[in-house]
Design a protein around this motif. Sequence first.
Motif, PDB file in Angstrom:
ATOM      1  N   ALA A 147       0.832  -1.205   0.000  1.00  0.00           N
ATOM      2  CA  ALA A 147       0.000   0.000   0.000  1.00  0.00           C
ATOM      3  C   ALA A 147       0.868   1.257   0.000  1.00  0.00           C
ATOM      4  N   PHE A 148       1.938   1.230   0.773  1.00  0.00           N
ATOM      5  CA  PHE A 148       2.849   2.375   0.864  1.00  0.00           C
ATOM      6  C   PHE A 148       3.544   2.629  -0.471  1.00  0.00           C
ATOM      7  N   ARG A 149       3.998   1.556  -1.121  1.00  0.00           N
ATOM      8  CA  ARG A 149       4.790   1.695  -2.342  1.00  0.00           C
ATOM      9  C   ARG A 149       3.922   1.895  -3.590  1.00  0.00           C
ATOM     10  N   VAL A 150       2.786   1.211  -3.648  1.00  0.00           N
ATOM     11  CA  VAL A 150       1.977   1.206  -4.868  1.00  0.00           C
ATOM     12  C   VAL A 150       0.725   2.064  -4.732  1.00  0.00           C
ATOM     13  N   GLY A 151       0.054   1.974  -3.583  1.00  0.00           N
ATOM     14  CA  GLY A 151      -1.127   2.804  -3.350  1.00  0.00           C
ATOM     15  C   GLY A 151      -2.380   2.334  -4.065  1.00  0.00           C
ATOM     16  N   LEU A 152      -2.409   1.036  -4.456  1.00  0.00           N
ATOM     17  CA  LEU A 152      -3.575   0.470  -5.133  1.00  0.00           C
ATOM     18  C   LEU A 152      -3.969  -0.839  -4.461  1.00  0.00           C
ATOM     19  N   PRO A 153      -5.258  -1.202  -4.499  1.00  0.00           N
ATOM     20  CA  PRO A 153      -5.664  -2.518  -4.015  1.00  0.00           C
ATOM     21  C   PRO A 153      -5.008  -3.600  -4.864  1.00  0.00           C
ATOM     22  N   GLY A 154      -4.452  -4.612  -4.229  1.00  0.00           N
ATOM     23  CA  GLY A 154      -3.791  -5.677  -4.974  1.00  0.00           C
ATOM     24  C   GLY A 154      -3.902  -7.011  -4.279  1.00  0.00           C
ATOM     25  N   LYS A 155      -3.817  -8.072  -5.044  1.00  0.00           N
ATOM     26  CA  LYS A 155      -3.805  -9.426  -4.479  1.00  0.00           C
ATOM     27  C   LYS A 155      -2.694 -10.205  -5.148  1.00  0.00           C
ATOM     28  N   SER A 156      -1.849 -10.791  -4.329  1.00  0.00           N
ATOM     29  CA  SER A 156      -0.702 -11.548  -4.813  1.00  0.00           C
ATOM     30  C   SER A 156      -0.951 -13.047  -4.703  1.00  0.00           C
ATOM     31  N   GLY A 157      -0.071 -13.823  -5.356  1.00  0.00           N
ATOM     32  CA  GLY A 157      -0.073 -15.268  -5.227  1.00  0.00           C
ATOM     33  C   GLY A 157       1.349 -15.776  -5.288  1.00  0.00           C
ATOM     34  N   VAL A 158       1.609 -16.936  -4.663  1.00  0.00           N
ATOM     35  CA  VAL A 158       2.981 -17.438  -4.637  1.00  0.00           C
ATOM     36  C   VAL A 158       3.423 -17.988  -5.990  1.00  0.00           C
ATOM     37  N   GLY A 159       2.526 -17.998  -6.980  1.00  0.00           N
ATOM     38  CA  GLY A 159       2.950 -18.292  -8.340  1.00  0.00           C
ATOM     39  C   GLY A 159       3.665 -17.118  -8.979  1.00  0.00           C
ATOM     40  N   GLY A 160       3.684 -15.980  -8.286  1.00  0.00           N
ATOM     41  CA  GLY A 160       4.373 -14.794  -8.782  1.00  0.00           C
ATOM     42  C   GLY A 160       3.468 -13.775  -9.446  1.00  0.00           C
ATOM     43  N   GLY A 161       2.158 -14.027  -9.430  1.00  0.00           N
ATOM     44  CA  GLY A 161       1.224 -13.088 -10.031  1.00  0.00           C
ATOM     45  C   GLY A 161       0.713 -12.059  -9.042  1.00  0.00           C
ATOM     46  N   TRP A 178      -1.343   6.886 -10.484  1.00  0.00           N
ATOM     47  CA  TRP A 178      -2.497   6.142  -9.978  1.00  0.00           C
ATOM     48  C   TRP A 178      -2.285   5.846  -8.498  1.00  0.00           C
ATOM     49  N   SER A 179      -3.242   6.229  -7.689  1.00  0.00           N
ATOM     50  CA  SER A 179      -3.211   5.914  -6.269  1.00  0.00           C
ATOM     51  C   SER A 179      -4.586   6.207  -5.685  1.00  0.00           C
ATOM     52  N   VAL A 180      -5.017   5.390  -4.740  1.00  0.00           N
ATOM     53  CA  VAL A 180      -6.283   5.685  -4.063  1.00  0.00           C
ATOM     54  C   VAL A 180      -6.126   6.833  -3.080  1.00  0.00           C
ATOM     55  N   PHE A 181      -4.890   7.271  -2.889  1.00  0.00           N
ATOM     56  CA  PHE A 181      -4.622   8.327  -1.910  1.00  0.00           C
ATOM     57  C   PHE A 181      -4.471   9.697  -2.554  1.00  0.00           C
ATOM     58  N   ASN A 182      -4.729   9.802  -3.850  1.00  0.00           N
ATOM     59  CA  ASN A 182      -4.642  11.105  -4.522  1.00  0.00           C
ATOM     60  C   ASN A 182      -5.692  12.069  -3.981  1.00  0.00           C
TER      61      ASN A 182
END
Length: 309
Positions: A251-265, A305-309
Amino acid sequence: MEAVTPMQEVLDHINATIGQNPDRGKTASYIPDLANVDLNQFGIAVCLADGREFHAGDALTPFSSQSVSKVFAVALALGKVGDGLWSRVGREPSGLAFDSIMLLERENGRPRNPFINAGAIVTTDTYLAGSTPKEALGGLLRFVRDAAEDSDIHINDAVARGEMETADRNFALAYYMKSHGNLSHDPQLTMGTYCHQCAIDMSCVQLARAGRFLLGGVKGLGPRLVSKTRARRIQALMMTCGHYDGSGDFAFRVGLPGKSGVGGGILAIAPGKASIAVWSPGLNSYGNSKLGTEAMEALAKAQDWSVFN
């Protein structure tokens, strides 16, 4: 005002720089079919709210979605039971590793959120109700395919078998929740469904297209599969919980909602603007894609792009 660089140029630059970084992290060695994935692969794709699509690198190469699939699973479970899901799983960050059992012991078998493994097992158990595992997985695949408007999305059976064979800790989570009455099915059924859910293969292009269902019902862009309110709430969970104990850092670095996976996505959403998918199989210390995180940070900065703009 500074001009915004054209999207394809941004993605090509990210692929040529971050995508070629030799410090790539490590694959998820505890899942046999992921351990030997070529670390040199990198892909990124963006679907804009106006319908335009862009991609670079290995964006057409399928990879194991793993925990990114939990975004679609929670949408399916909410469609089945609505807010009743929250009686079984919380909505708070865990602050611990994705497969930790510590909070389950402290909180009587109720997982902190639906994106850590214990919470995702409960989510799977929820959409499994009234169905066989095959039927439930068919429903999940239909949801993902409808979201992506692409029927060529499948479950990788070899990955699913490997996950079942190495799922001792996840089985422990399932049995512990069963002992607290928070699992409705036999853990073997729920875990079999869960492992196959995590083994859905998608390319970056397919994943970015599938993520459009969270864009808040942008008119004419993909099918409306969830309400605007539900899309917002799923994104809120992605922002606070989508990267496990690294969610604050993302959140600090990107500022967007995200979901990761251990497959690298990683799937990320710029609300009202774009659905973004990136893949690089090497993971950082949190179990999230190392170069994927760096690429998302660079893209968000380039596009402001950021939700914090």
